[in-house]
Design a protein around this motif. Structure first.
Motif, PDB file in Angstrom:
ATOM      1  N   SER A 290      22.543   9.657 -15.276  1.00  0.00           N
ATOM      2  CA  SER A 290      22.537  10.824 -16.155  1.00  0.00           C
ATOM      3  C   SER A 290      23.841  11.572 -15.930  1.00  0.00           C
ATOM      4  CB  SER A 290      21.342  11.726 -15.839  1.00  0.00           C
ATOM      5  OG  SER A 290      21.543  12.370 -14.594  1.00  0.00           O
ATOM      6  N   THR A 291      23.942  12.741 -16.514  1.00  0.00           N
ATOM      7  CA  THR A 291      25.136  13.561 -16.377  1.00  0.00           C
ATOM      8  C   THR A 291      25.505  13.794 -14.914  1.00  0.00           C
ATOM      9  OG1 THR A 291      24.308  14.689 -18.352  1.00  0.00           O
ATOM     10  CG2 THR A 291      26.208  15.674 -17.269  1.00  0.00           C
TER      11      THR A 291
ATOM     12  N   LEU B  37      25.224   3.722 -23.385  1.00  0.00           N
ATOM     13  CA  LEU B  37      24.521   4.993 -23.449  1.00  0.00           C
ATOM     14  C   LEU B  37      23.134   4.683 -23.994  1.00  0.00           C
ATOM     15  CD1 LEU B  37      25.460   8.058 -23.121  1.00  0.00           C
ATOM     16  CD2 LEU B  37      25.582   8.085 -25.618  1.00  0.00           C
TER      17      LEU B  37
ATOM     18  N   SER C 227      20.648   7.642 -24.305  1.00  0.00           N
ATOM     19  CA  SER C 227      20.098   8.864 -24.905  1.00  0.00           C
ATOM     20  C   SER C 227      21.008  10.058 -24.696  1.00  0.00           C
ATOM     21  CB  SER C 227      18.711   9.183 -24.322  1.00  0.00           C
ATOM     22  OG  SER C 227      18.823   9.651 -22.992  1.00  0.00           O
ATOM     23  N   ARG C 228      20.822  11.043 -25.546  1.00  0.00           N
ATOM     24  CA  ARG C 228      21.506  12.329 -25.441  1.00  0.00           C
ATOM     25  C   ARG C 228      20.458  13.425 -25.644  1.00  0.00           C
ATOM     26  NH1 ARG C 228      27.031  12.848 -26.644  1.00  0.00           N
ATOM     27  NH2 ARG C 228      26.615  14.551 -28.080  1.00  0.00           N
TER      28      ARG C 228
ATOM     29  N   SER D 228      24.794  20.787 -28.853  1.00  0.00           N
ATOM     30  CA  SER D 228      25.326  19.567 -29.464  1.00  0.00           C
ATOM     31  C   SER D 228      26.190  19.930 -30.676  1.00  0.00           C
ATOM     32  CB  SER D 228      24.187  18.645 -29.893  1.00  0.00           C
ATOM     33  OG  SER D 228      23.235  19.352 -30.672  1.00  0.00           O
TER      34      SER D 228
ATOM     35  N   THR E 228      23.139  16.716 -22.112  1.00  0.00           N
ATOM     36  CA  THR E 228      22.706  15.813 -21.045  1.00  0.00           C
ATOM     37  C   THR E 228      22.645  14.413 -21.621  1.00  0.00           C
ATOM     38  OG1 THR E 228      21.382  17.560 -20.023  1.00  0.00           O
ATOM     39  CG2 THR E 228      20.849  15.303 -19.423  1.00  0.00           C
ATOM     40  N   TRP E 229      23.165  13.438 -20.893  1.00  0.00           N
ATOM     41  CA  TRP E 229      23.136  12.062 -21.390  1.00  0.00           C
ATOM     42  C   TRP E 229      22.587  11.124 -20.324  1.00  0.00           C
ATOM     43  CZ3 TRP E 229      26.328   9.151 -18.261  1.00  0.00           C
ATOM     44  CH2 TRP E 229      27.379   9.818 -17.619  1.00  0.00           C
ATOM     45  N   ASN E 230      22.029  10.015 -20.792  1.00  0.00           N
ATOM     46  CA  ASN E 230      21.533   8.959 -19.908  1.00  0.00           C
ATOM     47  C   ASN E 230      22.149   7.637 -20.344  1.00  0.00           C
ATOM     48  OD1 ASN E 230      19.510  10.441 -18.246  1.00  0.00           O
ATOM     49  ND2 ASN E 230      18.562  10.787 -20.245  1.00  0.00           N
TER      50      ASN E 230
END
Length: 317
Positions: A87-88, A113, A115-116, A218, A243-245
């Motif tokens: 994640s982030t 990537l 998800s966001r 976003s 936040t990203w995964n």
């Protein structure tokens, strides 16, 4: 001779791609079960398994700043059988922890990537600001008086607020907590005036009127709150902090394996039922255009956060 060697290399890569995977794959999730990162990784891994013909076994290795699981994968064999959910935090920990034990750029190769998750800037209804512009004006009129809660120094909400404050030219009082739950409780109670929170957590309170949403972090408005503008369109141009995964592999993993995993990740995040289910949680399933795009994104995130951390004097507790 050169042509023969090139042909041999191509045949070798084709062989790797066709044979892989020949056994189950481990996906290390370096955080506790039940959170957005673990839930998303598990669901995407299940879909990827269908296309790979082998099961992806999700293995939780929770620890502070996700270090233990991340270090494990950094030193794993680059054969495609040990992957890492990130994640982030992954891009930020090395700037905050003196001995993180890994280099987010050098030690890993991007897969995709997955998800966001946008953040939302929420205020207690007692705050006399109905928009981002009004909040900025209020903060400039009362420098250092307005307070914001976070789940800790260097947390997602803290970084988003620091970036926002610097972009808007304002100063506020930071109140760090030992978790997001307590900071949200105090925001609802009026002990702090605002916070950047994950949309999924604040949404019920926004809908009930207990919190007021001023903007999302976003670049595009959230379909769950279409009436709430982005911060970018609200007077802070260029603002974005989500936040990203993602899924990564150890550096040196053969390109055909990376590309195979990337294809399956893209297929998984595009499954309509899965996409819709996660969107209800304010999680947008999305993939990288290429593994290289993800690696470049991670590199840019590392550099951007290192700059913010240095300027703001961020350090771990």
């Amino acid at each position: 001779m050169r042509y023969w060697l090139l042909s041999l290399l191509v045949l070798s890569f084709n062989g790797i791609s066709q044979e892989y995977p020949s056994k189950p794959i481990r996906l290390i999730v370096p955080v506790a079960a039940g959170g957005n990162q673990e839930i998303t990784a598990r669901a995407v891994a299940e879909e990827m398994s269908k296309g790979l013909g082998q099961q992806i076994l999700v293995e939780s290795r929770p620890s502070s700043s996700a270090l233990v699981g991340t270090q494990l994968v950094a030193h794993a064999a680059p054969d495609g059988y040990t992957l890492l959910s990130v994640s982030t935090t992954f891009a930020r920990a090395p700037a905050l922890v003196a001995a993180a034990g890994y280099d987010p750029v050098r030690d890993f190769a991007g897969v995709s990537l997955i998800s966001r998750i946008p953040l939302v800037l929420v205020v207690n209804p007692s705050v006399p600001a109905k928009s981002v512009a009004e909040l900025i004006a209020l903060a400039k009129a009362r420098p250092g008086e307005l307070s914001y809660g976070t789940s800790g120094i260097g947390s997602t909400g803290h970084v988003a607020q620091e970036v926002f404050n610097r972009a808007a030219g304002i100063r506020m009082l930071h109140v760090p907590y030992k978790g997001n739950a307590q900071s949200l409780v105090d925001l609802l109670g009026g002990q702090v005036q605002m916070m950047f929170d994950q949309l999924s957590t604040s949404l019920p309170h926004i809908r009930s009127g207990k919190l007021r949403a001023l903007g999302v972090s976003s670049r595009a408005r959230s379909p769950l709150l279409p009436e709430v503008p982005t911060i970018d369109e609200s007077g802070v141009p260029g603002f974005e902090d989500v936040t990203w995964n993602a899924i990564l592999a150890p550096a040196g993993t053969p390109k055909p394996i990376i590309e195979r995993l990337h294809r399956e990740a893209l297929r998984a995040v595009a499954v309509p039922e899965l996409h819709a289910r996660f969107l209800e949680r304010a999680i947008e399933l999305t993939g990288s255009a290429s593994p290289e795009e993800l690696s470049a994104y991670v590199k840019s995130e590392v550099a951007a956060f290192a700059k913010v951390a240095k300027e703001a004097g961020l350090k771990t507790e």
